[in-house]
Design a protein around this motif. Structure first.
Motif, short mmCIF file in Angstrom:
data_model
loop_
_atom_site.label_atom_id
_atom_site.label_comp_id
_atom_site.label_asym_id
_atom_site.label_seq_id
_atom_site.Cartn_x
_atom_site.Cartn_y
_atom_site.Cartn_z
N GLN A 125 41.97 41.44 38.72
CA GLN A 125 40.97 41.05 39.81
C GLN A 125 40.21 41.96 40.47
O GLN A 125 38.86 41.51 40.91
N GLU A 144 34.74 36.70 43.53
CA GLU A 144 35.61 37.28 43.10
C GLU A 144 36.62 38.00 44.14
O GLU A 144 37.87 38.18 44.07
N ARG A 147 38.76 35.47 45.34
CA ARG A 147 40.10 35.17 44.64
C ARG A 147 40.93 36.21 44.68
O ARG A 147 42.36 36.23 44.75
N LEU A 148 40.54 37.56 44.98
CA LEU A 148 41.60 38.78 45.05
C LEU A 148 42.24 38.52 46.44
O LEU A 148 43.64 38.68 46.30
N SER A 151 45.12 35.72 45.61
CA SER A 151 46.07 36.45 45.11
C SER A 151 46.93 37.17 45.61
O SER A 151 48.13 37.36 45.52
#
Length: 230
Positions: A125, A144, A147-148, A151
């Motif tokens: 990621q 992104e 999303r990182l 996560s």
């Protein structure tokens, strides 16, 4: 003097069943719920009872009705609705301070609890973030980057923290996006690499310190850009 507790009414029972379908993910955000006849048969209730339950969930902010189209799920939980309303009344700095607390603890826990698969996914990621930044694709980078962080929070394996962060991120999406657009530079990318590497290497203190650095950078950007006017 204590009063006797009241049993839930049929309307309340129906509303709770529907709310559990939403919170479990069986009814997802954006989904149109089944038509009245289907729900009446499945729940074995009258049309009036069903409509009262739906009205209660609309009032709670979980459902919304589109005239002539149907009723849709608009939030994954009542907690999300409450947080969204509260964040909308807060300024960007306050929201950033809350993110600081949540993301720092998430990074600290993730460094201690992440699995091998999660470590690998974080590295992948991170590469997606760096690739988007290198290509000058800011919209992709914002996606992104979010999303990182999600996560990382997931890697904390703290269900309450994960749910709370998801709702905070959803409610503050606009401010997060605005802040990230201003911050895409070499230093910002490097701090995130340090964060991920610290989690992969299971260095909790270094992971928490990396969060502190990029949040401090965000605060500096916020001040430079005129406070809460992003």
């Amino acid at each position: 003097m204590l009063q006797k507790t009241n049993r839930l009414t049929l309307v309340e029972q129906v509303a709770l069943q529907m709310e559990s379908l939403i919170e479990s993910g069986k009814w997802t955000v954006g989904m149109r719920i089944p038509a009245e006849p289907e729900l009446m048969a499945e729940l074995n209730v009258s049309r009036n009872t069903l409509r009262e339950a739906i009205r209660a969930l609309i009032h709670a902010g979980l459902l919304k009705t589109k005239q002539g189209d149907g009723t849709y799920v608009c939030s994954s939980s009542a907690l999300g609705v409450v947080l969204q309303k509260r964040i909308l009344r807060s300024d960007t700095l306050q929201t950033l301070e809350v993110r600081h607390a949540l993301e720092r603890e998430a990074a600290h826990l993730a460094a201690q609890r992440r699995t091998s698969d999660e470590a690998q996914e974080l590295l992948l990621q991170l590469e997606r973030c760096e690739a988007a930044a290198a290509n000058g694709d800011i919209d992709r980078f914002v996606t992104e980057d979010i999303r990182l962080h999600q996560s990382i929070v997931t890697s904390s394996h703290n269900e309450v923290l994960i749910e709370l962060y998801d709702h905070i991120a959803e409610a503050s999406q606009d401010s997060i996006t605005s802040m990230t657009r201003y911050e895409v530079d070499t230093e910002f990318i490097e701090i995130h690499r340090q964060l991920v590497e610290a989690i992969v290497e299971q260095d909790a203190a270094r992971a928490a310190a990396a969060v502190h650095r990029y949040i401090s950078q965000s605060k500096a950007v916020l001040v430079a850009e005129g406070g809460d006017q992003l």
